[in-house]
Scaffold this motif. Structure first.
Motif, short mmCIF file in Angstrom:
data_model
loop_
_atom_site.label_atom_id
_atom_site.label_comp_id
_atom_site.label_asym_id
_atom_site.label_seq_id
_atom_site.Cartn_x
_atom_site.Cartn_y
_atom_site.Cartn_z
N ARG A 12 -28.10 133.79 27.01
CA ARG A 12 -26.89 133.57 27.81
C ARG A 12 -26.45 134.89 28.43
NH1 ARG A 12 -25.81 133.04 22.45
NH2 ARG A 12 -24.31 134.44 21.45
N LEU A 13 -25.59 134.81 29.42
CA LEU A 13 -25.10 136.00 30.09
C LEU A 13 -24.20 136.83 29.17
CD1 LEU A 13 -24.06 134.65 33.61
CD2 LEU A 13 -25.71 136.50 33.19
N PRO A 14 -24.29 138.16 29.25
CA PRO A 14 -23.30 138.99 28.55
C PRO A 14 -21.88 138.64 29.00
CG PRO A 14 -25.13 140.32 29.35
CD PRO A 14 -25.30 138.97 29.96
N PRO A 74 -33.20 133.60 39.45
CA PRO A 74 -33.35 132.78 38.24
C PRO A 74 -34.80 132.46 37.88
CG PRO A 74 -32.54 131.45 40.08
CD PRO A 74 -32.52 132.88 40.54
N THR A 75 -35.77 132.79 38.75
CA THR A 75 -37.18 132.51 38.43
C THR A 75 -37.69 133.40 37.31
OG1 THR A 75 -38.14 134.09 40.00
CG2 THR A 75 -37.57 131.91 40.84
N LEU A 76 -36.92 134.43 36.95
CA LEU A 76 -37.40 135.40 35.97
C LEU A 76 -37.26 134.93 34.53
CD1 LEU A 76 -35.91 138.67 37.53
CD2 LEU A 76 -38.28 137.87 37.67
N ALA A 77 -36.48 133.90 34.29
CA ALA A 77 -36.19 133.46 32.91
C ALA A 77 -36.04 131.95 32.87
CB ALA A 77 -34.92 134.15 32.40
N PRO A 78 -36.20 131.34 31.69
CA PRO A 78 -35.97 129.90 31.57
C PRO A 78 -34.52 129.54 31.91
CG PRO A 78 -37.14 130.76 29.66
CD PRO A 78 -36.68 131.95 30.44
N PRO A 79 -34.25 128.28 32.24
CA PRO A 79 -32.89 127.87 32.61
C PRO A 79 -31.86 128.27 31.55
CG PRO A 79 -34.44 126.11 33.06
CD PRO A 79 -35.21 127.17 32.33
N GLY A 80 -30.76 128.87 32.02
CA GLY A 80 -29.70 129.28 31.12
C GLY A 80 -29.92 130.62 30.46
N CYS A 81 -31.14 131.14 30.52
CA CYS A 81 -31.47 132.42 29.90
C CYS A 81 -31.54 133.52 30.96
CB CYS A 81 -32.80 132.32 29.16
SG CYS A 81 -32.80 131.13 27.80
N HIS A 82 -31.63 134.77 30.48
CA HIS A 82 -31.64 135.90 31.40
C HIS A 82 -32.49 137.04 30.87
CE1 HIS A 82 -28.61 134.49 34.30
NE2 HIS A 82 -28.09 133.86 33.26
N VAL A 83 -32.94 137.88 31.82
CA VAL A 83 -33.58 139.14 31.46
C VAL A 83 -32.58 140.26 31.71
CG1 VAL A 83 -35.92 138.34 31.89
CG2 VAL A 83 -34.64 139.36 33.76
N VAL A 84 -32.52 141.19 30.77
CA VAL A 84 -31.58 142.31 30.85
C VAL A 84 -32.36 143.61 30.76
CG1 VAL A 84 -29.64 143.47 29.72
CG2 VAL A 84 -29.70 140.97 29.82
N SER A 85 -32.06 144.50 31.68
CA SER A 85 -32.68 145.83 31.69
C SER A 85 -31.65 146.85 31.23
CB SER A 85 -33.14 146.17 33.12
OG SER A 85 -33.42 147.54 33.26
N LEU A 86 -32.01 147.63 30.21
CA LEU A 86 -31.15 148.69 29.71
C LEU A 86 -31.85 150.03 29.95
CD1 LEU A 86 -30.13 147.07 26.29
CD2 LEU A 86 -28.71 147.23 28.33
N PHE A 87 -31.38 150.77 30.93
CA PHE A 87 -31.92 152.09 31.24
C PHE A 87 -31.00 153.09 30.56
CE2 PHE A 87 -32.98 155.77 33.82
CZ PHE A 87 -34.34 155.60 34.07
N THR A 88 -31.48 153.72 29.50
CA THR A 88 -30.59 154.50 28.64
C THR A 88 -31.02 155.96 28.56
OG1 THR A 88 -31.75 154.31 26.50
CG2 THR A 88 -30.48 152.39 27.24
N SER A 92 -18.39 127.69 32.87
CA SER A 92 -19.68 127.19 33.36
C SER A 92 -20.85 128.08 32.94
CB SER A 92 -19.65 127.10 34.89
OG SER A 92 -19.62 128.40 35.47
N GLY A 93 -20.56 129.34 32.62
CA GLY A 93 -21.62 130.25 32.24
C GLY A 93 -22.43 130.76 33.42
N CYS A 94 -21.99 130.47 34.64
CA CYS A 94 -22.71 130.93 35.83
C CYS A 94 -22.45 132.42 36.08
CB CYS A 94 -22.28 130.13 37.06
SG CYS A 94 -22.77 128.41 37.00
N PRO A 129 -42.59 135.48 25.98
CA PRO A 129 -42.97 134.24 26.65
C PRO A 129 -41.82 133.61 27.45
CG PRO A 129 -43.91 134.30 24.46
CD PRO A 129 -43.01 135.49 24.56
N GLY A 130 -42.08 133.36 28.72
CA GLY A 130 -41.09 132.73 29.59
C GLY A 130 -40.18 133.70 30.29
N PHE A 131 -40.23 134.99 29.95
CA PHE A 131 -39.35 136.00 30.54
C PHE A 131 -40.19 137.06 31.24
CE2 PHE A 131 -37.00 134.07 27.13
CZ PHE A 131 -35.68 134.04 27.54
#
Length: 582
Positions: A384-386, A445-459, A396-398, A81-83
């Motif tokens: 949060r960002l890695p 930034p539209t992909l996740a709530p403020p301050g949060c992120h989506v991460v793709s791991l292609f392994t 700032s976490g930007c 939800p939200g991501f």
């Protein structure tokens, strides 16, 4: 939630293609008819491209999609939800430029975010003199990229622009082959005069490609046939640079750095362009599903009809072996003069087509088509960002420049990549897998709530079947994801604590959800024995099949996988030529 839904609607409130019937561009509901000129099986990006060109060519066309949304592997899904995740395909570059322009995809809402820099490889090493571990950042600024490479080798920094120019020349020579049918040698040697003239055009394109490469043709031949390790050893000496470049040759392939022919896959991944910049890759605003939505809008504006939740169970043939249409899972029959399948060759011919209507040699060759896949995709929601040891975050976490890149982990040297491949050859998920980590929300930034992120791991590498013929289960799936997260944690401490949720897609999951045979993102290995003349099998490489009126328009045909749309476009043009000769 309302704002999120508004963002998903995209251009001018155009409808999403969900549900059992579709909305036309005028907003009216359209029901599935009982007869069309052409039917496209599967609404992956190639199927949508094919539908647009068929409809543009004057054929009344319907697209029938098994899932609840269009796009195939190029979809955006809100799993957590939200991501919103580009759940399978996650980057864009290879889409053919004529498809952009001819289908007016920008007008239909496609927006691409270029990445520069584009590659970041942090190293696992002890800090020296209070400095962070080294890393390699590659971008389109030649001077800055050379400065980065100089950390590891002055010689390599000097060689890098020459290497890029060498590869660029090969790309330019081969590029026209992507938009044409492979040469039909049977027609060239035995066909009518008109058929021979058509085949001759293909021979001319091959000849021009050879001429363009000139006296360096033997060196370019080596790029196509040799292991990527051998090619890169000819140019460079530093392991982090070689291993980083090698990832483009290995990604999606059950091949190691010492596997012959792996050089071509590297070429396949540097063929693309965005905004006129060759080799550039970018994120699609709103995720890869927005590309598919733009293609669907283009097709429906031309008059094509797209239906989801319509599973094709059988391709219908007449008594004399010609296509008559399709039968759906619910028993509904839809008639058509031709069928174009965006499904894999195996599904198209070994499951949907009555095998007694196919030549036995064709069936045998298809059953031997290599679809092995090393890929497990993990989609992660984080709060949060890695924070990488080699490039610490600011207070700032930007997002910083390296956060927009393809971040290569466990890629310090070629030997590490080789060991990862060796694990999978013995039926084990790699103990130290090759990881391509992307954070599209760093640019979108539209992909996740403020301050949060989506991460793709292609392994990779993960075998389809584990040692001892053991199948993947939840325990195996979670254990592998934990191992991947431990690797990320070593480079970016705190990553595991930032995780809100994850979506784990092993090769069997990719096959079950997206119809990728064996979980292979290309519908079949992009090895030299399965390319051009031989894709999917020799003698059937012009998108036509042994069944009159049945065509392949998916990645199992020339020029293969990747979100390029060339197969759909080429197949549609071939089908239109045949339709006009009826």
């Amino acid at each position: 939630m309302a704002a999120r839904r508004a963002r998903q609607l995209g251009t001018a409130g155009a409808p999403l293609f969900l549900g059992g019937c579709r909305c036309s561009h005028s907003g009216t509901r359209v029901s599935l008819k009982r007869e069309y000129d052409a039917i496209v099986i599967g609404a992956g990006h190639n199927g949508l491209v094919a539908a647009a060109y068929l409809q543009k060519g004057g054929l009344k066309t319907a697209v029938l999609e098994r899932r609840h949304l269009v796009g195939g592997a190029a979809v955006t899904e809100e799993i957590i939800p939200g991501f919103r995740f580009s759940r399978a395909s996650y980057l864009l570059s290879l889409l053919r430029p004529q498809i952009y322009s001819e289908l007016e995809l920008k007008r239909h809402g496609l927006r691409v975010l270029l990445r520069d820099p584009y590659s970041f490889t942090p190293l696992l090493e002890d800090s020296q003199g209070g400095r962070p571990p080294r890393s390699l950042l590659l971008g389109h600024n030649t001077a800055e990229t050379q400065s980065q490479i100089t950390q590891f080798s002055v010689k390599d920094a000097q060689a890098f622009p020459k290497y890029e120019a060498f590869m660029s020349r090969l790309v330019s020579a081969i590029d026209p082959l992507l938009d044409t049918c492979p040469v039909d040698m049977a027609m060239f040697s035995q066909g009518s005069l008109l058929q021979r003239l058509r085949a001759l055009r293909g021979v001319q394109i091959l000849f021009r490609a050879g001429l363009a490469l000139g006296k360096q043709l033997p060196q370019y031949y080596q790029v196509l046939t040799a292991p990527i390790s051998k090619i890169l050893d000819l140019w460079f000496e530093s392991e982090p640079l070689k291993a980083t470049l090698a990832t483009d040759a290995l990604i999606g392939a059950m091949a190691g750095p010492h596997t012959p022919g792996s050089g071509y896959v590297l070429l396949h991944h540097v063929m693309g362009a965005l905004e006129g910049r060759q080799g550039a890759w970018g994120y699609v605003t709103g995720g890869m599903g927005e590309l598919s939505q733009a293609l669907a809008r283009a097709a429906t504006m031309l008059g094509a009809e797209i239906f989801t939740k319509k599973t094709v169970a059988k391709i219908l043939l007449s008594s004399d072996g010609k296509v008559q249409g399709v039968s759906l899972q619910d028993g509904t029959e839809v008639k058509s003069h031709m069928v174009l399948s965006n499904a894999s060759p195996q599904l198209t011919f070994l499951e949907l087509t009555p095998k007694e209507q196919l030549p036995s040699e064709f069936v045998q060759r298809l059953s031997q088509f290599d679809t092995r896949s090393p890929v497990t995709k993990i989609n992660v929601a984080v709060d949060r960002l890695p924070n990488f040891l080699a490039a610490p975050n600011t207070s700032s976490g930007c997002p910083l420049p390296h956060h927009q890149c393809s971040i290569h982990l466990n890629c310090e040297d070629m030997h590490t990549l080789h060991l990862a491949f060796e694990d999978a050859c013995h039926g084990r998920p790699s103990s130290r897998p090759m990881i391509e980590l992307c954070i599209p929300s760093a640019l979108d930034p539209t992909l996740a709530p403020p301050g949060c992120h989506v991460v793709s791991l292609f392994t990779q590498y993960t075998p389809y079947t584990l040692a001892g013929e053991k199948q993947w289960d939840n325990e195996e799936r979670e254990a592998y994801a934990d191992q991947v997260f431990d690797c990320v944690e070593a480079y970016a401490p705190g990553f595991k604590a930032s995780v809100i949720g994850r979506d784990i897609l092993t090769p069997p999951d990719l096959e079950r959800i997206f119809g990728l045979p064996g979980g292979n993102i290309f519908h079949g290995a992009m090895s030299l024995d399965q390319l051009y003349f031989a894709r999917p099998v020799p003698s059937y490489t012009s998108y036509r099949s042994p069944v009159q009126g049945l065509y392949l328009c998916g990645s199992g045909a020339h020029p293969g996988g990747g979100v390029m749309g060339a197969v759909g476009c080429n197949a549609a043009r071939t089908a239109l030529e045949d339709f006009k000769k009826r």
